[in-house]
Design a protein around this motif. Structure first.
Motif, PDB file in Angstrom:
ATOM      1  N   VAL A   1       0.846  -1.189   0.000  1.00  0.00           N
ATOM      2  CA  VAL A   1       0.000   0.000   0.000  1.00  0.00           C
ATOM      3  C   VAL A   1       0.881   1.238   0.000  1.00  0.00           C
ATOM      4  CG1 VAL A   1      -1.743   1.307   1.284  1.00  0.00           C
ATOM      5  CG2 VAL A   1      -1.845  -1.190   1.243  1.00  0.00           C
ATOM      6  N   GLY A   2       0.563   2.180  -0.876  1.00  0.00           N
ATOM      7  CA  GLY A   2       1.186   3.492  -0.857  1.00  0.00           C
ATOM      8  C   GLY A   2       0.198   4.470  -0.254  1.00  0.00           C
ATOM      9  N   LEU A   3       0.688   5.372   0.545  1.00  0.00           N
ATOM     10  CA  LEU A   3      -0.135   6.401   1.155  1.00  0.00           C
ATOM     11  C   LEU A   3       0.447   7.752   0.761  1.00  0.00           C
ATOM     12  CD1 LEU A   3      -2.443   7.248   2.981  1.00  0.00           C
ATOM     13  CD2 LEU A   3      -0.982   6.811   4.951  1.00  0.00           C
ATOM     14  N   LEU A   4      -0.327   8.537   0.050  1.00  0.00           N
ATOM     15  CA  LEU A   4       0.110   9.834  -0.444  1.00  0.00           C
ATOM     16  C   LEU A   4      -0.681  10.923   0.262  1.00  0.00           C
ATOM     17  CD1 LEU A   4       1.615  11.734  -2.321  1.00  0.00           C
ATOM     18  CD2 LEU A   4       0.001  11.116  -4.132  1.00  0.00           C
ATOM     19  N   ASP A   5       0.021  11.788   0.964  1.00  0.00           N
ATOM     20  CA  ASP A   5      -0.587  12.894   1.709  1.00  0.00           C
ATOM     21  C   ASP A   5      -0.511  14.147   0.842  1.00  0.00           C
ATOM     22  OD1 ASP A   5      -1.383  14.763   3.581  1.00  0.00           O
ATOM     23  OD2 ASP A   5       0.235  14.366   4.997  1.00  0.00           O
ATOM     24  N   VAL A   6      -1.630  14.523   0.204  1.00  0.00           N
ATOM     25  CA  VAL A   6      -1.634  15.741  -0.600  1.00  0.00           C
ATOM     26  C   VAL A   6      -2.328  16.893   0.121  1.00  0.00           C
ATOM     27  CG1 VAL A   6      -1.384  14.585  -2.826  1.00  0.00           C
ATOM     28  CG2 VAL A   6      -3.668  15.161  -1.989  1.00  0.00           C
ATOM     29  N   ASP A   7      -2.456  16.782   1.425  1.00  0.00           N
ATOM     30  CA  ASP A   7      -2.910  17.917   2.232  1.00  0.00           C
ATOM     31  C   ASP A   7      -1.672  18.780   2.453  1.00  0.00           C
ATOM     32  OD1 ASP A   7      -4.009  19.736   3.953  1.00  0.00           O
ATOM     33  OD2 ASP A   7      -4.927  18.242   5.271  1.00  0.00           O
ATOM     34  N   LEU A   8      -1.317  19.562   1.444  1.00  0.00           N
ATOM     35  CA  LEU A   8      -0.039  20.261   1.412  1.00  0.00           C
ATOM     36  C   LEU A   8       0.088  21.329   2.497  1.00  0.00           C
ATOM     37  CD1 LEU A   8       0.399  20.606  -2.446  1.00  0.00           C
ATOM     38  CD2 LEU A   8       1.173  18.772  -0.934  1.00  0.00           C
ATOM     39  N   CYS A   9      -1.014  21.917   2.893  1.00  0.00           N
ATOM     40  CA  CYS A   9      -0.948  22.964   3.928  1.00  0.00           C
ATOM     41  C   CYS A   9      -1.097  22.394   5.339  1.00  0.00           C
ATOM     42  CB  CYS A   9      -2.018  24.012   3.670  1.00  0.00           C
ATOM     43  SG  CYS A   9      -1.723  24.931   2.144  1.00  0.00           S
ATOM     44  N   GLY A  10      -1.492  21.163   5.451  1.00  0.00           N
ATOM     45  CA  GLY A  10      -1.641  20.533   6.763  1.00  0.00           C
ATOM     46  C   GLY A  10      -1.262  19.073   6.719  1.00  0.00           C
ATOM     47  N   PRO A  11       0.004  18.777   6.402  1.00  0.00           N
ATOM     48  CA  PRO A  11       0.420  17.367   6.250  1.00  0.00           C
ATOM     49  C   PRO A  11       0.504  16.659   7.603  1.00  0.00           C
ATOM     50  CG  PRO A  11       2.321  18.822   6.061  1.00  0.00           C
ATOM     51  CD  PRO A  11       1.114  19.704   6.196  1.00  0.00           C
ATOM     52  N   SER A  12      -0.524  15.907   7.940  1.00  0.00           N
ATOM     53  CA  SER A  12      -0.592  15.275   9.260  1.00  0.00           C
ATOM     54  C   SER A  12      -0.243  13.789   9.249  1.00  0.00           C
ATOM     55  CB  SER A  12      -1.996  15.450   9.837  1.00  0.00           C
ATOM     56  OG  SER A  12      -2.956  14.889   8.957  1.00  0.00           O
TER      57      SER A  12
ATOM     58  N   LEU B   1       3.784  19.851  -7.530  1.00  0.00           N
ATOM     59  CA  LEU B   1       4.238  18.898  -6.516  1.00  0.00           C
ATOM     60  C   LEU B   1       3.364  17.652  -6.500  1.00  0.00           C
ATOM     61  CD1 LEU B   1       6.285  18.253  -4.313  1.00  0.00           C
ATOM     62  CD2 LEU B   1       4.677  19.250  -2.671  1.00  0.00           C
ATOM     63  N   ILE B   2       2.071  17.827  -6.629  1.00  0.00           N
ATOM     64  CA  ILE B   2       1.179  16.659  -6.646  1.00  0.00           C
ATOM     65  C   ILE B   2       1.506  15.767  -7.835  1.00  0.00           C
ATOM     66  CG2 ILE B   2      -1.218  15.937  -6.978  1.00  0.00           C
ATOM     67  CD1 ILE B   2      -1.962  18.404  -5.190  1.00  0.00           C
ATOM     68  N   LYS B   3       1.733  16.364  -8.988  1.00  0.00           N
ATOM     69  CA  LYS B   3       2.104  15.565 -10.164  1.00  0.00           C
ATOM     70  C   LYS B   3       3.410  14.818  -9.908  1.00  0.00           C
ATOM     71  CE  LYS B   3       2.664  15.680 -15.117  1.00  0.00           C
ATOM     72  NZ  LYS B   3       2.640  16.436 -16.348  1.00  0.00           N
ATOM     73  N   GLN B   4       4.386  15.487  -9.269  1.00  0.00           N
ATOM     74  CA  GLN B   4       5.649  14.813  -8.922  1.00  0.00           C
ATOM     75  C   GLN B   4       5.400  13.652  -7.965  1.00  0.00           C
ATOM     76  OE1 GLN B   4       8.191  18.260  -7.696  1.00  0.00           O
ATOM     77  NE2 GLN B   4       9.698  17.094  -8.869  1.00  0.00           N
ATOM     78  N   PHE B   5       4.553  13.878  -6.961  1.00  0.00           N
ATOM     79  CA  PHE B   5       4.270  12.819  -5.992  1.00  0.00           C
ATOM     80  C   PHE B   5       3.650  11.598  -6.671  1.00  0.00           C
ATOM     81  CE2 PHE B   5       3.821  15.457  -1.802  1.00  0.00           C
ATOM     82  CZ  PHE B   5       5.188  15.486  -1.684  1.00  0.00           C
ATOM     83  N   VAL B   6       2.787  11.816  -7.645  1.00  0.00           N
ATOM     84  CA  VAL B   6       2.150  10.687  -8.334  1.00  0.00           C
ATOM     85  C   VAL B   6       3.123  10.031  -9.310  1.00  0.00           C
ATOM     86  CG1 VAL B   6       0.313  10.042  -9.959  1.00  0.00           C
ATOM     87  CG2 VAL B   6      -0.201  11.575  -8.040  1.00  0.00           C
ATOM     88  N   CYS B   7       3.845  10.842 -10.086  1.00  0.00           N
ATOM     89  CA  CYS B   7       4.641  10.308 -11.196  1.00  0.00           C
ATOM     90  C   CYS B   7       6.115  10.080 -10.878  1.00  0.00           C
ATOM     91  CB  CYS B   7       4.537  11.245 -12.393  1.00  0.00           C
ATOM     92  SG  CYS B   7       2.853  11.414 -13.002  1.00  0.00           S
ATOM     93  N   ASP B   8       6.684  10.815  -9.937  1.00  0.00           N
ATOM     94  CA  ASP B   8       8.129  10.762  -9.708  1.00  0.00           C
ATOM     95  C   ASP B   8       8.525  10.146  -8.373  1.00  0.00           C
ATOM     96  OD1 ASP B   8       8.379  12.005 -12.157  1.00  0.00           O
ATOM     97  OD2 ASP B   8       8.630  14.010 -11.319  1.00  0.00           O
ATOM     98  N   VAL B   9       7.631   9.400  -7.758  1.00  0.00           N
ATOM     99  CA  VAL B   9       7.967   8.665  -6.542  1.00  0.00           C
ATOM    100  C   VAL B   9       8.121   7.200  -6.920  1.00  0.00           C
ATOM    101  CG1 VAL B   9       7.122   7.918  -4.275  1.00  0.00           C
ATOM    102  CG2 VAL B   9       6.852  10.300  -4.974  1.00  0.00           C
TER     103      VAL B   9
END
Length: 168
Positions: free
Chosen positions: A12-23, A79-87
């Motif tokens: 499982v991958g977990l991606l946190d895209v709550d960029l202003c409140g990454p909890s 950044l979201i595109k990087q998180f999806v495509c470049d991780v």
């Protein structure tokens, strides 16, 4: 799913895209971890010994956990595109994406970045409070407009009763 020592093993991958409140890093006791680069991109943080749960969050890229992210839409979108495509997620069975409440740039960018991967759909999370239910209604409308199937709704805290005022 993979069979590991006689048991079903899910990646499982977990991606946190709550960029202003990454909890999520804090919730999974992973704050302070470093994200590294490899030939395939950023290496996510693994939150368990089996490396079955990998996590990516802007929280790993901040100098201090209390640093504010003051970005306009284009920076968030990139950044979201990087998180999806470049991780370097590897072979995942599921990619779970935590978004902030509402239907903002983060949501549009996430759905757009995932389109080439044919996402299964969205699972919306709510609580029994009227404000949260209103947010989820708008998210349902968002999903319809984005042609993203809703595969489920989870209600957190549905059995919670406040010990001070007995309101549920």
């Amino acid at each position: 799913m993979k069979l590991a020592q006689g048991r079903i093993f899910t990646k499982v991958g977990l991606l946190d895209v709550d960029l202003c409140g990454p909890s999520i890093p804090r919730m999974l006791n992973a704050q302070g971890q470093d994200v590294h680069q490899c030939d395939s991109g950023w290496v996510p943080v693994y939150v368990d010994q089996e490396k079955s749960v990998s996590l990516m969050s802007i929280g790993f890229l901040l100098e201090r956990p209390d640093d504010a992210v003051v970005w306009r839409g284009p920076n968030k979108n990139a950044l979201i595109k990087q998180f999806v495509c470049d991780v370097a997620w590897g072979d995942l069975d599921f990619l779970i994406i935590d978004t902030p409440p509402g239907t903002s740039d983060e949501h549009i960018s996430t759905v757009d970045a995932l389109r080439p991967f044919n996402p299964m759909g969205a699972i919306l999370v709510t609580t029994p409070q009227a404000v949260s239910i209103g947010d989820v209604r708008r998210e349902l409308t968002f999903c319809r407009k984005m042609a993203l199937p809703v595969v489920g709704i989870v209600e957190n805290m549905s059995g919670f009763v406040c010990p001070h005022c007995t309101v549920s």
